[in-house]
Scaffold this active site. Structure first.
Site, PDB file in Angstrom:
ATOM      1  N   CYS A 404       0.829  -1.208   0.000  1.00 51.22           N
ATOM      2  CA  CYS A 404       0.000   0.000   0.000  1.00 51.22           C
ATOM      3  C   CYS A 404       0.872   1.270   0.000  1.00 51.22           C
ATOM      4  CB  CYS A 404      -0.988  -0.046   1.155  1.00 51.22           C
ATOM      5  SG  CYS A 404      -2.391   1.036   0.879  1.00 51.22           S
ATOM      6  N   HIS A 532      -3.581  -5.547   0.228  1.00 47.76           N
ATOM      7  CA  HIS A 532      -2.955  -6.115   1.435  1.00 47.76           C
ATOM      8  C   HIS A 532      -3.135  -7.638   1.467  1.00 47.76           C
ATOM      9  CE1 HIS A 532      -2.566  -2.247   3.743  1.00 47.76           C
ATOM     10  NE2 HIS A 532      -3.479  -1.880   2.874  1.00 47.76           N
ATOM     11  N   GLU A 534      -1.709  -9.738   3.163  1.00 44.44           N
ATOM     12  CA  GLU A 534      -1.482 -10.305   4.507  1.00 44.44           C
ATOM     13  C   GLU A 534      -2.775 -10.669   5.227  1.00 44.44           C
ATOM     14  OE1 GLU A 534      -0.483  -7.306   3.517  1.00 44.44           O
ATOM     15  OE2 GLU A 534      -1.195  -5.739   4.877  1.00 44.44           O
TER      16      GLU A 534
HETATM   17  N1  GLN Z   1      -1.924   6.666   2.947  1.00 38.72           N
HETATM   18  C1  GLN Z   1      -2.046   5.884   1.765  1.00 38.72           C
HETATM   19  C2  GLN Z   1      -3.414   6.037   1.111  1.00 38.72           C
HETATM   20  O1  GLN Z   1      -4.344   6.478   1.713  1.00 38.72           O
HETATM   21  C3  GLN Z   1      -1.712   4.438   2.022  1.00 38.72           C
HETATM   22  C4  GLN Z   1      -2.702   3.760   2.908  1.00 38.72           C
HETATM   23  C5  GLN Z   1      -2.192   2.432   3.443  1.00 38.72           C
HETATM   24  O2  GLN Z   1      -0.989   2.186   3.478  1.00 38.72           O
HETATM   25  N2  GLN Z   1      -3.096   1.575   3.889  1.00 38.72           N
HETATM   26  O3  GLN Z   1      -3.577   5.676  -0.027  1.00 38.72           O
END
Ligand code: GLN
Length: 561
Positions: A404, A532, A534
């Site tokens: 992310c 994600h 995970e």
């Molecule tokens: N801050 C980033 C976004 O809003 C990444 C979010 C995250 O890592 N879950 O896209």
């Protein structure tokens, strides 16, 4: 509210004593597992007594990671009315533990917070649902809590519902939930059990385990009309016999009901330890579940899996540069996914958490690592160090997985390093950057509210062939979970970027949202995902992408030595 009797569902309440953070989640999951060994259908509810509607707005260093569910739930505080709904997919990290142990997906409505309960109460009052009445904690609030629990038990065809109450007995915030447990116990004789998890400290000065804190917390429970049926003592070493009898005597339960929960190298061993101590049969007897025998194949499969983790002796060292390291649980699903992927290749993942501050010498710290996992996150702090970590990975060909935020910063690092876009950044971090290589999603442009307002839940992902992502999943279409507002900008994936090795390895169904990027190199595994993986990794079935990442790390390590 006695209609549950007809459905024959049993409730097991799990409360905590002495202090929080002693692993009630793992205990709840392990009790569920012991019941699953017998073929019962179980699920879990977590009650969080704080006033937030969901944990999405909490800093991970306050309360650990947010777990993201497959579904996004429309929480309507007043069902059947024109009242607005709230999107919920961000729930307590304990759901990660439950899913990893129990192998089931739980709906976001299983995470009940005081915020949701009071919102429902007050808005209901405004809709005239209690006309003529003085709205009170008992029975109005307790009835709303019961209704939430009954809705779950009635719609899911369960044998047993485990209900864990966050915090510690004696907290003002949780008292209304304990009162609800008392009422449900009263209305469902022989169908409920109360398991109290306490800390049994070891006094070095006296050379003895101490039962006094447990005695006090049991008193506290008794004072609100609750008698524990089982006590689980969390301690460094197994509970000594004399301590067990002391706890039994003072808590008014049999010795067989005092269960050890010592420190373990492999957390998945806890259900086996419970089983050895007879907890499964004891519980079934208590809640009048006609004891099914432990299914040998199911049980021995779990035993085999625990062995796999115990036998993983070689280590692979993964650096995790990030910023939420004040408590160990901020990235717990990532830590566990790395552990799963390593164990299934005979390795133990040694995680080197790098809490980046302004004077961190990041290169120095990364030098002894076999791989880098760049962590998710929000906001400016630590970003330059995280970008440097990605640059280091590119220079030294260190296997790299960016999750992310980690993927977004990988892209920023690439643009700076290979495309000469000085100060390239995400507009989240630097709104004035000349090169906003990561920018707000179109769907987020008019969003002003915080809480449940990101792009959440599971979405379809279309995977490009001949990519590392495809090699891992071996599927053209996958589904993984998201939690973001920003995304990598296609217009910066120029011909030059492609020539320098950047490729998009997946997009969403519309083709408009880049879901992952990677370097197109045979000698370097470097992948960043907007999603994600995970959250779906299981101890017996590691995430395929994490598996391939660890494989590359092991290859790098072996090649080095
Ligand atoms: N801050 C980033 C976004 O809003 C990444 C979010 C995250 O890592 N879950 O896209």
């Amino acid at each position: 509210m006695t209609d549950v009797n007809e459905r024959n569902i049993r409730f097991i309440f799990i409360t905590g004593g002495v202090m929080s953070g002693i692993g009630k989640g793992v205990v709840t999951a392990s009790i569920g597992k012991v019941l699953q060994f017998r073929g019962f259908t179980v699920s879990a509810v977590k009650i969080d007594p704080y006033l937030n509607v969901d944990p999405g707005t909490l800093n991970p260093i306050e309360h650990g990671e947010c777990f993201i569910t497959e579904d996004v739930w429309d929480f309507t505080p007043v069902p059947g009315s024109d009242e607005r709904c709230y999107k919920i997919s961000e729930i307590d990290q304990d759901f990660g533990t439950y899913s990893r142990f129990l192998g089931i997906e739980m709906h976001p409505s299983h995470n009940i917070t005081s915020g949701q309960i009071y919102l429902s109460t007050i808005l209901r009052e405004r809709k005239g649902k209690f006309l003529g009445k003085t709205v009170q904690l008992i029975p109005h609030v307790t009835n709303i809590i019961k209704k939430r629990l009954m809705e779950i038990s009635e719609s899911e065809n369960l044998d047993v519902l485990l209900i864990e109450c966050g915090g510690t007995v004696g907290d003002l915030e949780s008292s209304i939930f304990l009162e609800t447990f008392r009422q449900i116990k009263l209305e469902n004789v022989h169908r409920t059990a109360l398991v109290h998890v306490t800390l049994v400290p070891y006094s070095r000065a006296v050379g003895q385990q101490k039962s006094k804190p447990t005695q006090h917390s049991v008193r506290m429970l008794q004072s609100v009309g609750l008698q524990p049926d089982i006590i689980i003592g969390r301690s460094e070493k197994p509970l000594a016999d004399d301590i067990k009898s002391k706890i039994s005597l003072y808590s008014n339960i049999s010795e067989a009901a005092v269960i050890s929960n010592p420190d373990l190298d492999v957390v998945y061993e806890l259900p086996l330890l419970f089983e050895e101590q007879g907890l499964g049969d004891f519980l079934c007897e208590l809640i009048d579940l006609k004891a099914k025998l432990v299914s040998k194949p199911v049980y021995s499969e779990w035993v085999k899996m625990v062995e796999l983790y115990k036998n993983a002796s070689k280590t692979v060292r993964i650096a995790m540069p990030g910023k939420y390291f004040n408590i160990s649980d901020s990235y717990i699903s990532i830590n566990d996914a790395l552990e799963h992927a390593a164990a299934h290749q005979g390795y133990r993942a040694e995680l080197k958490m790098i809490n980046i501050s302004e004077d961190t010498n990041i290169e120095e710290l990364l030098r002894d690592c076999d791989g880098i996992l760049l962590t998710p996150g929000f906001g400016e702090r630590a970003v330059e160090g995280m970008i440097k970590s990605a640059e280091y990975a590119m220079e030294d060909k260190v296997p790299f997985l960016g999750i992310c935020f980690g993927a977004q910063l990988f892209f920023a690092a690439f643009c700076r390093k290979y495309l000469g876009l000085k100060d390239a950044n995400s507009s989240e971090i630097n709104p004035d950057t000349p090169y906003p290589v990561v920018d707000l999603l179109q769907s987020q442009k008019n969003v002003t509210e915080k809480g449940g307002s990101m792009r959440l839940g599971a979405h379809k992902i279309i995977v490009e062939k001949n990519t590392k992502l495809f090699n891992a999943y071996n599927q053209k279409e996958i589904k993984e979970r998201f939690r973001h507002r920003y995304h990598i900008q296609e217009r910066f994936i120029t011909e030059e970027a492609k020539q320098k090795g950047m490729i998009v390895s997946s997009r969403d169904e519309t083709g408009k949202i880049i879901n992952s990027i990677e370097l197109n190199r045979d000698d370097h595994w470097m992948v960043g995902t907007q999603f994600h993986p995970e959250f779906k990794s299981r101890p017996y079935a590691p995430s395929k992408l994490y598996f391939d990442f660890i494989k590359a790390c092991i290859a790098k390590k072996v090649g080095k030595s």
